[in-house]
Design an enzyme around this catalytic site. Structure first.
Site, PDB file in Angstrom:
ATOM      1  N   HIS A 170       0.868  -1.187   0.000  1.00  9.50           N
ATOM      2  CA  HIS A 170       0.000   0.000   0.000  1.00  9.50           C
ATOM      3  C   HIS A 170       0.899   1.230   0.000  1.00  9.50           C
ATOM      4  O   HIS A 170       1.453   1.603   1.041  1.00  9.50           O
ATOM      5  CB  HIS A 170      -0.894   0.015   1.242  1.00  9.50           C
ATOM      6  CG  HIS A 170      -1.906   1.115   1.243  1.00  9.50           C
ATOM      7  ND1 HIS A 170      -3.267   0.874   1.296  1.00  9.50           N
ATOM      8  CD2 HIS A 170      -1.788   2.458   1.185  1.00  9.50           C
ATOM      9  CE1 HIS A 170      -3.918   2.019   1.284  1.00  9.50           C
ATOM     10  NE2 HIS A 170      -3.031   3.010   1.217  1.00  9.50           N
ATOM     11  N   HIS A 183       1.714   5.346  -1.670  1.00 10.45           N
ATOM     12  CA  HIS A 183       1.370   6.548  -2.427  1.00 10.45           C
ATOM     13  C   HIS A 183       2.644   7.134  -3.032  1.00 10.45           C
ATOM     14  O   HIS A 183       3.589   7.442  -2.304  1.00 10.45           O
ATOM     15  CB  HIS A 183       0.708   7.587  -1.519  1.00 10.45           C
ATOM     16  CG  HIS A 183      -0.600   7.142  -0.961  1.00 10.45           C
ATOM     17  ND1 HIS A 183      -1.792   7.344  -1.627  1.00 10.45           N
ATOM     18  CD2 HIS A 183      -0.912   6.494   0.191  1.00 10.45           C
ATOM     19  CE1 HIS A 183      -2.784   6.838  -0.903  1.00 10.45           C
ATOM     20  NE2 HIS A 183      -2.267   6.310   0.199  1.00 10.45           N
ATOM     21  N   LYS A 235      -9.304  -0.069  -5.835  1.00 13.13           N
ATOM     22  CA  LYS A 235      -9.311   0.551  -4.505  1.00 13.13           C
ATOM     23  C   LYS A 235     -10.590   1.362  -4.298  1.00 13.13           C
ATOM     24  O   LYS A 235     -10.869   2.310  -5.042  1.00 13.13           O
ATOM     25  CB  LYS A 235      -8.092   1.454  -4.349  1.00 13.13           C
ATOM     26  CG  LYS A 235      -8.017   2.211  -3.028  1.00 13.13           C
ATOM     27  CD  LYS A 235      -7.810   1.283  -1.845  1.00 13.13           C
ATOM     28  CE  LYS A 235      -7.800   2.066  -0.529  1.00 13.13           C
ATOM     29  NZ  LYS A 235      -6.641   2.980  -0.412  1.00 13.13           N
ATOM     30  N   HIS A 253     -10.518   1.336   1.754  1.00 12.51           N
ATOM     31  CA  HIS A 253     -10.249   2.253   2.855  1.00 12.51           C
ATOM     32  C   HIS A 253     -11.486   2.198   3.746  1.00 12.51           C
ATOM     33  O   HIS A 253     -12.507   2.813   3.446  1.00 12.51           O
ATOM     34  CB  HIS A 253     -10.007   3.673   2.335  1.00 12.51           C
ATOM     35  CG  HIS A 253      -9.734   4.678   3.418  1.00 12.51           C
ATOM     36  ND1 HIS A 253      -8.554   5.374   3.487  1.00 12.51           N
ATOM     37  CD2 HIS A 253     -10.471   5.092   4.486  1.00 12.51           C
ATOM     38  CE1 HIS A 253      -8.581   6.181   4.551  1.00 12.51           C
ATOM     39  NE2 HIS A 253      -9.747   6.027   5.159  1.00 12.51           N
ATOM     40  N   HIS A 256      -4.728  -0.724   5.612  1.00 10.72           N
ATOM     41  CA  HIS A 256      -4.168  -0.008   6.763  1.00 10.72           C
ATOM     42  C   HIS A 256      -5.053  -0.094   8.010  1.00 10.72           C
ATOM     43  O   HIS A 256      -5.540   0.918   8.522  1.00 10.72           O
ATOM     44  CB  HIS A 256      -3.855   1.452   6.423  1.00 10.72           C
ATOM     45  CG  HIS A 256      -4.897   2.191   5.625  1.00 10.72           C
ATOM     46  ND1 HIS A 256      -6.220   2.233   5.975  1.00 10.72           N
ATOM     47  CD2 HIS A 256      -4.785   2.937   4.506  1.00 10.72           C
ATOM     48  CE1 HIS A 256      -6.887   2.951   5.103  1.00 10.72           C
ATOM     49  NE2 HIS A 256      -6.038   3.403   4.189  1.00 10.72           N
ATOM     50  N   ASP A 271       1.504   2.583   3.496  1.00 12.98           N
ATOM     51  CA  ASP A 271       0.682   3.786   3.354  1.00 12.98           C
ATOM     52  C   ASP A 271       1.572   5.021   3.406  1.00 12.98           C
ATOM     53  O   ASP A 271       1.141   6.096   3.846  1.00 12.98           O
ATOM     54  CB  ASP A 271      -0.412   3.856   4.416  1.00 12.98           C
ATOM     55  CG  ASP A 271      -1.513   4.861   4.073  1.00 12.98           C
ATOM     56  OD1 ASP A 271      -1.617   5.248   2.894  1.00 12.98           O
ATOM     57  OD2 ASP A 271      -2.255   5.266   4.990  1.00 12.98           O
TER      58      ASP A 271
END
Length: 338
Positions: free
Chosen positions: A14, A16, A96, A133, A167, A239
């Site tokens: 995960h 970004h 996602k 999420h 997460h 994350d």
């Protein structure tokens, strides 16, 4: 007690990377130490069609340099057609889902889970994993716990749909892992270490503020115990979420903790502290390879006991990003990458 460990094909499930100048800065910092990573699609505009996904992947591959690294791409959840899903299936690791407004760049997310169940059914039939999420819009400390009802509903109604609880931050979420065969989860570095007290118990630390927010000590302990035991349905997902320093050290600071450059060394220190170093390989790679069926590029990362001072900031391409543990000295370091 071992003084070193060689990890095979570390994976971040995960991540970004943002885009543009920020992507140019942070991509090599992950690609150096990880063999692959699941790339989040919440850009502006979101990565919600095949053309955007292919173009984004090419930018990532260009930014990674000579490092052996596979970006595992995801699409931003929306009301896809069967043809769109069929065309994308072989180019994505999953889709996602963001509840609308739950986190950074999620305004185009889902407003009602039951309104898109036909998409879940097609994903189930095509073998496309769903990544979620999992937060409601309730009181901030209760949002993940409240969303567990939706996880249970989806797991029961779509038993062949592989669902990743992204997460996770609570003891309740850990317990749900064992309730359903088709649920698995990722957990971040920060949620294995900090609680809400570290974020806001004294002076506010904006560089530890993320969503989902850090929870109570008993939640951290449940997450840590599951990770240390390499729970077979739990994977590392950093994350890691870079924001410019100006967007963190301000009123209304952005949510996200940047951990990419130090994650492997800090995990080694954490597992060593609890005499569980032998379980780090499964948590950091083997579980993810088995659950997702990925075959990452061959890479060996050796960590050893020794001082490693985390940079106070990472700068380049006109960007400045502050990492977790900025300026602190860790007890483990990366000594070799092959």
């Amino acid at each position: 007690m071992a003084d070193s460990l060689t990890l095979r094909a570390p994976l971040d499930m995960h991540l970004h990377l943002r885009d543009g100048e920020m992507m140019e800065l942070v991509t090599p910092l992950t690609a150096e130490t990880f063999s692959g990573a699941v790339i989040m699609p919440n850009l502006v505009p979101p990565v919600d069609n095949l053309k955007r996904l292919q173009e984004y992947r090419e930018r990532i591959l260009a930014a990674k340099g000579d490092h052996k690294f596979d970006p595992y791409m995801t699409l931003f959840f929306r009301d896809y057609t069967e043809q769109e899903l069929a065309e994308a299936r072989d180019q994505i690791i999953g889709i996602k889902l963001y509840p609308a407004g739950a986190t950074t760049n999620s305004e185009a997310g889902v407003k009602a889970i039951d309104s898109v169940e036909h998409v879940f059914k097609m994903m189930e039939e095509m073998g496309i994993p769903l990544m979620v999420h999992g937060e409601t819009h309730g009181f901030v400390m209760d949002r993940e716990r409240e969303f567990l009802t939706s996880y249970r509903h989806l797991a029961e109604k779509f038993p062949k749909l592989q669902i990743t609880m992204e997460h996770i931050t609570t003891a309740d979420a850990v317990s749900v892992l064992d309730e359903f065969e088709n649920l698995r989860a990722t957990v971040t570095l920060q949620h294995l270490i900090i609680t809400l007290d570290d974020v806001a118990g004294g002076l506010l630390n904006p560089h530890l503020f993320c969503k989902p927010i850090a929870k109570r000590p008993e939640d951290r302990e449940a997450l840590l115990n599951a990770a240390l035991e390499a729970h077979p349905k739990l994977m590392f997902g950093s994350d890691s979420a870079p924001h410019p320093r100006s967007k963190k050290e301000c009123c209304g600071c952005a949510a996200g903790v940047f951990t990419a450059p130090l994650a492997v060394a800090r995990l080694a220190q954490l597992f060593d502290q609890h005499s569980k170093l032998d379980n780090l390989q499964a948590f950091l790679s083997d579980n993810a390879q088995r659950l997702y069926g990925v075959n990452p590029p061959a890479k060996e990362v050796t960590v050893e006991r020794g001082a490693f001072t985390v940079a106070s900031a990472y700068e380049g391409h006109g960007q400045t990003v502050i990492p977790m543990h900025a300026g602190e000295t860790l007890d483990w370091k990366i000594s070799q990458i092959d």
